[in-house]
Each structure stands twice: as structure tokens, then as C-alpha cells.
Design an enzyme around this catalytic site. Sequence first.
Site, PDB file in Angstrom:
ATOM      1  N   ASP A  50       6.599  27.537 -28.021  1.00 48.52           N
ATOM      2  CA  ASP A  50       6.339  26.286 -27.291  1.00 48.52           C
ATOM      3  C   ASP A  50       5.469  25.318 -28.089  1.00 48.52           C
ATOM      4  OD1 ASP A  50       7.606  27.679 -25.156  1.00 48.52           O
ATOM      5  OD2 ASP A  50       5.682  28.494 -24.536  1.00 48.52           O
ATOM      6  N   GLU A 216      11.899  22.317 -18.077  1.00 52.82           N
ATOM      7  CA  GLU A 216      10.476  22.650 -18.145  1.00 52.82           C
ATOM      8  C   GLU A 216       9.921  22.060 -19.438  1.00 52.82           C
ATOM      9  OE1 GLU A 216      10.311  26.920 -18.269  1.00 52.82           O
ATOM     10  OE2 GLU A 216      11.680  27.053 -19.960  1.00 52.82           O
TER      11      GLU A 216
END
Length: 542
Positions: A50, A216
Site C-alpha cells: 500500500d 478502497e
Amino acid sequence: MMKNLFATIFVWVISILSIFAQEEYVSKVWVADQGDGTYKNPIIHADYSDPDLCRVGDDFYMTASSFNCIPGLPILHSKDLVNWTLIGYAINSLSPEDHFSKPQHGKGVWAPSIRYHNGEFYIYYGDPDFGIFMLKSSDPKGPWTKPVLVKEGKGLIDPCPLWDEDGKAYLVYAFAGSRAGVKSVLLVQGMTPDGTSLVGDPVMVFDGHPDNPTVEGPKFYKFNGYYYIFAPAGGVSHGWQLALRSKNPFGPYEFRRVLEQGSTDINGPHQGGWVETPMGEFWFIHFQDKGAYGRILHLQPMRWEKGWPLLGQDFDGNGVGEPVSSFKKPVTKTHWPVITPPESDEFNGYTTGLQWQWHANPNINYGYPSGNLGFFRLNCRPRPENATNLWDVPNMLLQKFPAPVFRATTKVTFNHRFNGEEAGFIVMGDSYQYISLKQENDKLWIKVVRCKDARKGGAEEVLFKQEISNNTIWFRIEVHDGAICRFGFSENGRRFKVVGEDFQAVPGRWIGAKIGYFAVRDGIINDAGNVDIDWFRVEPIN
């Protein structure tokens, strides 16, 4: 007195050289810079999940998810987006302290964002069980402030701030379905200019149902008069990257797909951030989920077409970018050397190497560097009560897999004192395998042990056991294509014997497999044994 002065100067020089060597580390097993003005992907073949990044002047700074691993929120630095070095971490422990004193696999720090605003670096991250946190620093190397709870709530994740030209501030975030019971939507909410709290009602700006499920990881930007939200959808392994744009931070947003696997072999290319370089180029860094190797980092060229970003290259002409396997490097003002995050460690310094993390909040009783004595000491700590395996052991000193194929060799001395004490060299994940020295029945044994489904309480299985007299041993783990691991040892550091069975490494909870050390014992005593780790070296397999 002169002798003491020379000794002091020697220690100081060694310390400085150690720091310099760490900053200039170049991997022997994975270098993205091809030395001819091009690079290959991944730019980092290690689990920096991420990723997000920002630019300050000529410098780029990146952070990534760290989940339960401590220290957390790694800070990486580069001047060319290809060659990165690890310069520190933003947090040294997770709160609540007692909760994270035990391994909380897959919990903790999820999908952070990093921004530079008014002379300070800001990091926002979501802890899916507690809420959205913010911390800041004037220096990316730290110290960073303690995390401030910006918004409490179970299942709030993936926050990213935006400070507008008019002084107003906003935060975009998402939901973790496992905690919130809802997912695949993005919210934008007003934020106080100091970034410490949210104001007003949250506004849903995007619903990913049904065509963009599990949307997301949003990242918030303003560019050429538009508000942009970059967000991955479709899931970690097989998803894609979306871009949303609007003239208003609260929408309505139009959107389109801007990066997908397409004809390439790069699965799930998404979840990352983009920057503009000082030379006016645009680049996007994202991860690829590669199983046991974790979420490795790729760099994509980026350009704008009619107000929309195109990432990578549109190989099939459908208007959606696909990942590149290699490309020309970003243009820079000054030379930036070939450099990589650290891997090998001689353990000669006064601080723990930046590549190492614990599986839970660290305790001084776990272990410590010895400075000019030249080793790291790991103490044999009591196994958790009723433990059937090592899943709940916090005092594991581990680092990420650095390449698809590599060999890790270490020299250790096991200072065992009592029966039931054990020190091992491990490949850790949801399943694990290790080679160890253990004292049993007043004898020293070398063992290879495997545990399948450790997360589900699987039992350990002994694959190899041999009595040994020497407490100084060289351990070796070879990682071959497909994360197939082979274990061996030597009593003289030259001739190695492969023992046990090959092991298929698997990821841990939202992290890749990791390699490193543990030291445990049966029960509590006032002077337990320990293992002195002389060195750890990563090299190619001959």
C-alpha cells in the site's frame, strides 16, 4: 590516556562508517536500475504494501503499511523514484501498548498516506479496530509525534488528506468490511486545517457496487482545477486502478479505469500514489501482490490525456494503461546513486538495523545490539502459555524477502543454559519452517521443524534432528523460484549440509513471508540463555 583517545576515535569512525554503509547499501540480489538509463520492475522486490509518496523539492519520500510489525510506517527516500533507501520509521510502538505487546497479525497500521504541508510531513493511517490516526514531523527521519486519533470508529481505513488553496482541508477514507459490515464506498469529510479532527458530515462520493467492488485505498489530489481521487478496486490479487474527478471535493465525481493487467503478467496493478517530478514528469508507484514475496513495488510512467491520467502504456489501444516491465528512468537534476533498502547486517552498530522488525511492540528483554562487540543478542523468552507453535511469539526479529531468488547465511552462537531453550533461523508466515539449536535432556540438538497452518493452531513437526557438540553454527536458507525454501547448516562455515525437506513459503496475515530469528524457552527463569547473532548475509545462489 592516548590509548583511550585512539579507542574512542576508532569507535566513532566505525560508527560513522556503519551509518554511511547502511545509507549506501546496494543489494546483491535485486537492483532495479539497469545502469543504462533504464529500470526494470519491480523497483523494490520486497513487501512494502500500500505505498504512498510525496515530493519535497528534489526529494521523494514514501511510506507503506506495516500492520503489526514494529517499528512501523517505514520511511523511504529517493531522488529518482527508482533507487530507494530506508531512512527510518514513523512509529516505534503501537497503541494500546498492552494490546500490541502480543502479535496482532494483520491488525495495526493499514494503508497510510504521506503529505507535506506548511513545512511538516503528515502521515494518516487507519487502524481497522480503533480508527483514523495522524502523526507528523518536520524531518522525515523523525522524531515523529505520537499518533493522534482523528476519527474514532471500527472499520475506518485508508485515509488521505487534501489541503486546498483556500485554506480548507478534507479527508477521504474507506471502510473495512470485516469490521464495519459495509465496504466498496468512499467518503469525503471536512477536516480542521491543523489536520487533527474532522468536521461536518461524511459524504459518500463513490459507490463501487457492482462493477468496482472492494474500492478502497483512496488518494486525494488537486490538479489543474480538478479534485482527483485515485482508488484501487477489484481486490488485491486481480484488481485495477480507478481515477475519479470533480470540480467539487464532495462531488459528483466521474470516473474511469486507468490501469489494468491487460496483456501483461502483472496481476492486480493498483493501490499507490503519483507525483510530479521537478522536471515536470508524472509517475505512479503501486504494488503487485506476489504471494509469499508480499506486495512488491512497481513504477509506471504517467501522462495526462484530456484531463485524465493514463498509467503505464496502452498496449492494446483500449484507452486503459497496462504495467511496463521496463522503462527509461525519470529525468533528474542531479545524479542519484544506485541504492537499495538494506538486507545484510554485520551487527556491528549501536542500533538495530533498519531492515529488522518485531512481530509486536518490542521489549528491552527481547534483545539488543552489542555495539563494537559485533553481534546482536537475542534472549530466550518464555513460550506463550498453551502455545502449540510460534504464531503468538512476539520476540521474532524478522525482515522482508528481498528478491525472488536469494541465499541468506548467518553465523550464531547459542549460549544455552537450561533444557527447553531454543534459538532458530526461520521463514515465517501463516505456515513456517525453521532450523534451530535446542537443548534437550542436557544435550544440544540441531533440528528442522515445520508448522502448517500456524494461524489456525497447527502443530509443529520435526523433519530433522541430530545431536551436535558445537554451539557456534552457520545456518543457511536458500529461497528458490516460487518461494521454495531449502535449509542447511555448517559447523565450519565452509561445508554446508542440506537437511530436512524443502518448504513452500506462504504469506502471513496481509504481509509476505519474512526471514529472521527467534529465541524461546520453556517456562520462566531469572537467567535464561541467549543467542548471539554474529552476522546475516544475503547473496545470490551460486
